[in-house]
Structure formats: C-alpha cells, structure tokens
Design a protein around this motif. Structure first.
Motif, PDB file in Angstrom:
ATOM      1  N   THR A 141       0.786  -1.209  -0.067  1.00  0.00           N
ATOM      2  CA  THR A 141       0.090  -0.252  -0.085  1.00  0.00           C
ATOM      3  C   THR A 141       1.048   1.181  -0.009  1.00  0.00           C
ATOM      4  O   THR A 141       0.534   2.121  -0.744  1.00  0.00           O
ATOM      5  CB  THR A 141      -1.055   0.149   1.105  1.00  0.00           C
ATOM      6  OG1 THR A 141      -0.507   0.168   2.571  1.00  0.00           O
ATOM      7  CG2 THR A 141      -1.722  -0.663   0.640  1.00  0.00           C
ATOM      8  N   MET A 142       2.157   1.038   0.692  1.00  0.00           N
ATOM      9  CA  MET A 142       3.260   2.286   0.878  1.00  0.00           C
ATOM     10  C   MET A 142       3.133   2.528  -0.743  1.00  0.00           C
ATOM     11  O   MET A 142       3.605   3.551  -1.138  1.00  0.00           O
ATOM     12  CB  MET A 142       4.481   2.233   1.758  1.00  0.00           C
ATOM     13  CG  MET A 142       4.052   2.554   3.140  1.00  0.00           C
ATOM     14  SD  MET A 142       3.406   4.371   3.655  1.00  0.00           S
ATOM     15  CE  MET A 142       4.899   4.812   2.568  1.00  0.00           C
ATOM     16  N   ARG A 143       3.785   0.946  -1.039  1.00  0.00           N
ATOM     17  CA  ARG A 143       4.052   1.658  -2.883  1.00  0.00           C
ATOM     18  C   ARG A 143       3.205   2.324  -3.414  1.00  0.00           C
ATOM     19  O   ARG A 143       3.645   3.003  -4.928  1.00  0.00           O
ATOM     20  CB  ARG A 143       4.290   0.707  -3.687  1.00  0.00           C
ATOM     21  CG  ARG A 143       5.243   0.591  -5.171  1.00  0.00           C
ATOM     22  CD  ARG A 143       5.667  -1.011  -5.700  1.00  0.00           C
ATOM     23  NE  ARG A 143       4.747  -2.175  -5.592  1.00  0.00           N
ATOM     24  CZ  ARG A 143       3.213  -2.102  -6.332  1.00  0.00           C
ATOM     25  NH1 ARG A 143       3.016  -1.477  -8.036  1.00  0.00           N
ATOM     26  NH2 ARG A 143       2.142  -3.219  -5.988  1.00  0.00           N
ATOM     27  N   LEU A 144       1.759   1.759  -3.628  1.00  0.00           N
ATOM     28  CA  LEU A 144       0.466   2.128  -4.581  1.00  0.00           C
ATOM     29  C   LEU A 144       0.628   3.432  -3.951  1.00  0.00           C
ATOM     30  O   LEU A 144       0.186   4.640  -4.981  1.00  0.00           O
ATOM     31  CB  LEU A 144      -0.028   1.376  -4.312  1.00  0.00           C
ATOM     32  CG  LEU A 144      -0.588  -0.081  -4.670  1.00  0.00           C
ATOM     33  CD1 LEU A 144      -1.827  -0.674  -4.373  1.00  0.00           C
ATOM     34  CD2 LEU A 144      -0.136   0.186  -6.367  1.00  0.00           C
ATOM     35  N   ALA A 145       0.706   4.175  -2.845  1.00  0.00           N
ATOM     36  CA  ALA A 145       0.671   5.628  -2.063  1.00  0.00           C
ATOM     37  C   ALA A 145       1.588   6.439  -2.871  1.00  0.00           C
ATOM     38  O   ALA A 145       0.979   7.434  -3.382  1.00  0.00           O
ATOM     39  CB  ALA A 145       0.128   5.485  -0.950  1.00  0.00           C
ATOM     40  N   LEU A 146       2.732   5.849  -2.807  1.00  0.00           N
ATOM     41  CA  LEU A 146       3.904   6.067  -3.634  1.00  0.00           C
ATOM     42  C   LEU A 146       3.865   7.368  -4.958  1.00  0.00           C
ATOM     43  O   LEU A 146       3.594   7.727  -5.589  1.00  0.00           O
ATOM     44  CB  LEU A 146       5.730   6.289  -2.447  1.00  0.00           C
ATOM     45  CG  LEU A 146       5.331   5.997  -1.413  1.00  0.00           C
ATOM     46  CD1 LEU A 146       6.660   5.522  -1.659  1.00  0.00           C
ATOM     47  CD2 LEU A 146       5.640   7.959  -1.333  1.00  0.00           C
ATOM     48  N   SER A 159      -4.930  12.473  -0.893  1.00  0.00           N
ATOM     49  CA  SER A 159      -5.095  11.467   0.139  1.00  0.00           C
ATOM     50  C   SER A 159      -3.385  10.930   0.442  1.00  0.00           C
ATOM     51  O   SER A 159      -3.902  10.107   1.665  1.00  0.00           O
ATOM     52  CB  SER A 159      -5.908  10.604  -0.819  1.00  0.00           C
ATOM     53  OG  SER A 159      -7.091  10.985  -1.507  1.00  0.00           O
ATOM     54  N   GLY A 160      -2.494  10.741  -0.707  1.00  0.00           N
ATOM     55  CA  GLY A 160      -1.139   9.960   0.006  1.00  0.00           C
ATOM     56  C   GLY A 160      -1.237  11.060   1.648  1.00  0.00           C
ATOM     57  O   GLY A 160      -0.403   9.973   2.200  1.00  0.00           O
ATOM     58  N   TYR A 161      -1.288  12.131   1.559  1.00  0.00           N
ATOM     59  CA  TYR A 161      -0.627  12.304   2.511  1.00  0.00           C
ATOM     60  C   TYR A 161      -1.263  12.372   3.643  1.00  0.00           C
ATOM     61  O   TYR A 161      -1.171  11.672   5.111  1.00  0.00           O
ATOM     62  CB  TYR A 161      -0.469  14.536   2.701  1.00  0.00           C
ATOM     63  CG  TYR A 161       0.368  14.531   1.978  1.00  0.00           C
ATOM     64  CD1 TYR A 161       1.917  14.830   1.738  1.00  0.00           C
ATOM     65  CD2 TYR A 161       0.005  15.981   1.111  1.00  0.00           C
ATOM     66  CE1 TYR A 161       2.492  15.088   0.917  1.00  0.00           C
ATOM     67  CE2 TYR A 161       0.873  16.641   0.182  1.00  0.00           C
ATOM     68  CZ  TYR A 161       2.034  15.788  -0.031  1.00  0.00           C
ATOM     69  OH  TYR A 161       3.238  16.528  -0.993  1.00  0.00           O
ATOM     70  N   ILE A 182       8.377  10.543   1.634  1.00  0.00           N
ATOM     71  CA  ILE A 182       7.215  11.188   1.532  1.00  0.00           C
ATOM     72  C   ILE A 182       7.831  12.931   2.043  1.00  0.00           C
ATOM     73  O   ILE A 182       7.734  13.633   0.727  1.00  0.00           O
ATOM     74  CB  ILE A 182       6.969  10.635   2.937  1.00  0.00           C
ATOM     75  CG1 ILE A 182       6.483   8.815   2.635  1.00  0.00           C
ATOM     76  CG2 ILE A 182       5.675  11.849   3.272  1.00  0.00           C
ATOM     77  CD1 ILE A 182       5.519   8.714   4.118  1.00  0.00           C
ATOM     78  N   ALA A 183       9.201  13.401   2.163  1.00  0.00           N
ATOM     79  CA  ALA A 183       9.481  14.472   2.387  1.00  0.00           C
ATOM     80  C   ALA A 183      10.000  15.175   1.719  1.00  0.00           C
ATOM     81  O   ALA A 183       9.385  16.852   1.194  1.00  0.00           O
ATOM     82  CB  ALA A 183      10.832  13.973   3.351  1.00  0.00           C
ATOM     83  N   ASP A 237      -0.124  19.398   8.263  1.00  0.00           N
ATOM     84  CA  ASP A 237      -1.481  18.829   9.204  1.00  0.00           C
ATOM     85  C   ASP A 237      -0.126  17.022   8.892  1.00  0.00           C
ATOM     86  O   ASP A 237       0.321  16.608   9.945  1.00  0.00           O
ATOM     87  CB  ASP A 237      -2.649  18.122   8.498  1.00  0.00           C
ATOM     88  CG  ASP A 237      -3.399  19.428   8.928  1.00  0.00           C
ATOM     89  OD1 ASP A 237      -2.942  20.244   9.645  1.00  0.00           O
ATOM     90  OD2 ASP A 237      -4.633  19.290   8.223  1.00  0.00           O
ATOM     91  N   ALA A 238       0.076  16.354   7.825  1.00  0.00           N
ATOM     92  CA  ALA A 238       0.667  15.338   7.906  1.00  0.00           C
ATOM     93  C   ALA A 238       2.077  15.645   8.448  1.00  0.00           C
ATOM     94  O   ALA A 238       2.515  14.725   9.254  1.00  0.00           O
ATOM     95  CB  ALA A 238       1.141  14.266   5.942  1.00  0.00           C
ATOM     96  N   ALA A 239       3.152  16.766   8.421  1.00  0.00           N
ATOM     97  CA  ALA A 239       4.542  17.033   8.806  1.00  0.00           C
ATOM     98  C   ALA A 239       4.578  17.249  10.008  1.00  0.00           C
ATOM     99  O   ALA A 239       5.001  16.779  10.836  1.00  0.00           O
ATOM    100  CB  ALA A 239       4.569  18.695   7.863  1.00  0.00           C
ATOM    101  N   GLY A 240       2.945  17.790  10.466  1.00  0.00           N
ATOM    102  CA  GLY A 240       3.365  17.940  12.689  1.00  0.00           C
ATOM    103  C   GLY A 240       3.227  16.532  12.581  1.00  0.00           C
ATOM    104  O   GLY A 240       3.353  15.623  13.256  1.00  0.00           O
TER     105      GLY A 240
END
Length: 355
Positions: A141-146, A159-161, A182-183, A237-240
C-alpha cells in the motif's frame, strides 16, 4: 454538525437507509450512502448489530455499483471500520484486497477519485485492524500511495498525505523507513507556487475555481480557496503527524519543513495558517519530548534547561506566530494559537517564554 443527534435515532434510520441502498435509482443510492457515512462514526457500540448486513451491501456496491457510487461506498466502509474497531476484523481480508486493487487504478477523473478514496480508506482500515494485522500490507500500500503522489492531481496528493499521517500513527518509529520517500513530496507541496493555479487545469476535477463566489473581488482572485491551498493544508497537517510519530526518523527534514511552515503563517487561506500553527507547535513539543531528561519546574529563572534543538525551534516559531497573531482576523486561527500556546507552556514549561 448534528451527526450525534441524528445517530441517536439509528433504530429508525438504519432500516430506511438499508432499503434505499437497494433502490434502483442511482441518485437515491448515493444520497443513502452519504447519509450512512454521516451516521456511522457516531454509532459507537451500536454499529455491531448492523455490521454484517452493512458490509454485505457495501461490498456489493463497491463491486458492482456505478463508478460515482463506488467512492461513496468505499468511504462508508472506512467509516464503518473506524467506528467498529476490532469488530471489523472479520471483514478485513476481503476489504483490504479490494482497496489495493482500487489504489492501483489509473484513468479518468472518476477512476482517480476512487483511487484517492481507496488511499484514504486504507488508513482507516489500518487504524481499525491495528499494526500487526496491517503489517503484511504496509509495503504494497505504501508503494501504491507513493506512485499516486506522482499523478498530476492535488486530490491524489491530499489522499497520500492523509494516508502517510495515519500510517505514521499506526507504525510510529517503524514508519521512519519511508520518510525519505515522503519528505521530498512534502517539501514540493509546501513550496508550490499558487500563482499559476488559475492557469492550469486541476486534474482532480475540483470545481473550486468555477464555483467561486461572484462577490469575490475580481482584482484579488488569489483569495479564493484553490486545490493547491487544500493540498498545502493537508501537507502541513501531515508534517506535524510524521514528526510526532516517527521522532528521530524525521530529523533530517525538520529544519527545511519548519521554514516552509513558517512561510505559510501569512497564507491567504485561514485553514492553511491554522494547520501551519498546529504543526509548528508540534515540532517544538516533539523536539522537547525526544530530548527532555526531567520534567520542567515552575518559575524563573529557568531551572530545567531545554536542549539546543528545542530552543532553536522556539526561536524560529514563537516570534513568527506572535507577529501573525497581531494581524490575524480569523477567529478560528486566533483560538488555535491560544490553544497551542497554553498547551506548549504546559508541556515545555517557562523556557518557552523566557529568552
């Protein structure tokens, strides 16, 4: 806003909604699913009595429903998982298989909308199932999200974040292995130039631009809420969440991300400003949590000194927040600043306000 009050009448409402979900009229089914999604997360333990029938119907709609029905059905499945928690375990296998297929879809806007909802729902399923149950599906799922982050669509990146933030909460330090992937996306979004947002077609089908209020000042078009602004809000939001959950794993990117968040404190969107404020204070809190060796003590001069990283983040964040506070005209943002200041002083102590 009345979800809890409406949910109190679930015994009358749920049978009606179930009947409407089987209606031959597509619009009726969509209205029924939207109503269902609003009620589900307020049902609490009462969801258990409805879950078997509910999941049977939702899975059928996800498999055979019209393309614009599928995302709503999948969102309702996510709400059901969130509400039922461990009670969702019997349905986890069949649902996660369908989610992974949907997360791999490519095509038109409707197809990407389903892929985006599937990415969001994967997070809800992970929180419901727990770390151990979801671990076998994390890598795929991480591969697909990236991969979804590379699709030219603000909606897909949002959606990814959301998914990354939830996964970091579920897997905590274990999720650090993905921060390096991600960064760069996070920084790209936070640095995105919004002046071109009115000159390019938004691939996620957003109608924010077309539906902007006619009363908006035509000489100041950038005051409307764009898809890019929405993306920046979710990214902030995701960064925090990522730093709070992974701790040391996020350290190589903290300085760059924090500087971009500070630059968003004067963003035209109040929701972006609010998200930036929350995450900046989360950065201070997380640095202190990583390094603190003993609880702070009341009074000045400061008797328990904070570490250099926490002090540097305070020096970056506090002056910028206080400066924007004086000019802030949105009550929601002002309230959030007050909440964060109270919270950070409680967590870090007098060192926050003493040079």
């Amino acid at each position: 806003e009345l979800d809890d009050e409406v949910a109190n009448h679930h015994e009358k409402l749920m049978p009606l909604i179930f009947n409407l979900m089987s209606d031959s009229n597509e619009a009726t089914v969509k209205y029924a699913l939207n109503a269902l999604d609003c009620i589900l997360e307020s049902l609490g333990d009462n969801i258990a009595r409805y879950l078997p029938q509910l999941m049977e119907r939702l899975v059928v709609l996800l498999d055979t429903g019209a393309m614009d029905v599928k995302p709503i059905a999948l969102s309702a499945i996510g709400s059901a998982a969130h509400s039922s928690g461990e009670g969702f375990a019997p349905y986890f296998g069949e649902v996660i298989a369908r989610i992974k297929r949907a997360m791999a879809l490519t095509g038109d806007d409707d197809t990407l909308a389903l892929r985006g909802v599937a990415t969001d729902t994967a997070g809800a399923i992970a929180e419901a199932a727990g770390r151990e149950a979801f671990r076998p599906h994390l890598e795929e799922t991480m591969r697909l999200a990236l991969e979804g982050m590379d699709i030219p669509s603000s909606g897909m990146r949002e959606s990814g974040y959301c998914y990354f933030g939830v996964m970091s909460r579920v897997f905590e330090a274990e999720f650090s292995q993905y921060i390096g992937y991600i960064a760069p996306h996070l920084l790209d979004t936070l640095r995105m130039d919004e002046t071109s947002a009115f000159e390019q077609e938004l691939d996620d089908g957003s109608e924010d631009m077309e539906n902007a209020d006619d009363d908006d000042d035509e000489d100041s078009p950038f005051k409307v809420n764009t898809a890019v602004a929405d993306e920046k809000e979710v990214a902030a939001d995701a960064a925090g969440e990522l730093f709070a959950s992974t701790g040391a794993g996020f350290l190589p990117y903290v300085e760059d991300v924090a500087k971009e968040l500070v630059s968003l404190l004067d963003h035209y969107s109040e929701t972006v400003r609010k998200s930036a404020v929350v995450s900046l204070f989360t950065f201070i809190r997380t640095f202190n949590k990583i390094a603190a060796t003993e609880p702070w003590k009341a009074g000045v001069p400061v008797r328990v000194h904070i570490n250099d990283n926490t002090a540097a983040m305070i020096k970056l964040v506090l002056p910028a927040v206080v400066a924007m506070w004086g000019d802030e005209d949105d009550k929601m943002v002002v309230t959030q600043i007050c909440v964060e200041l109270r919270s950070i002083m409680k967590d870090v102590g007098p060192a926050v306000t003493v040079d």
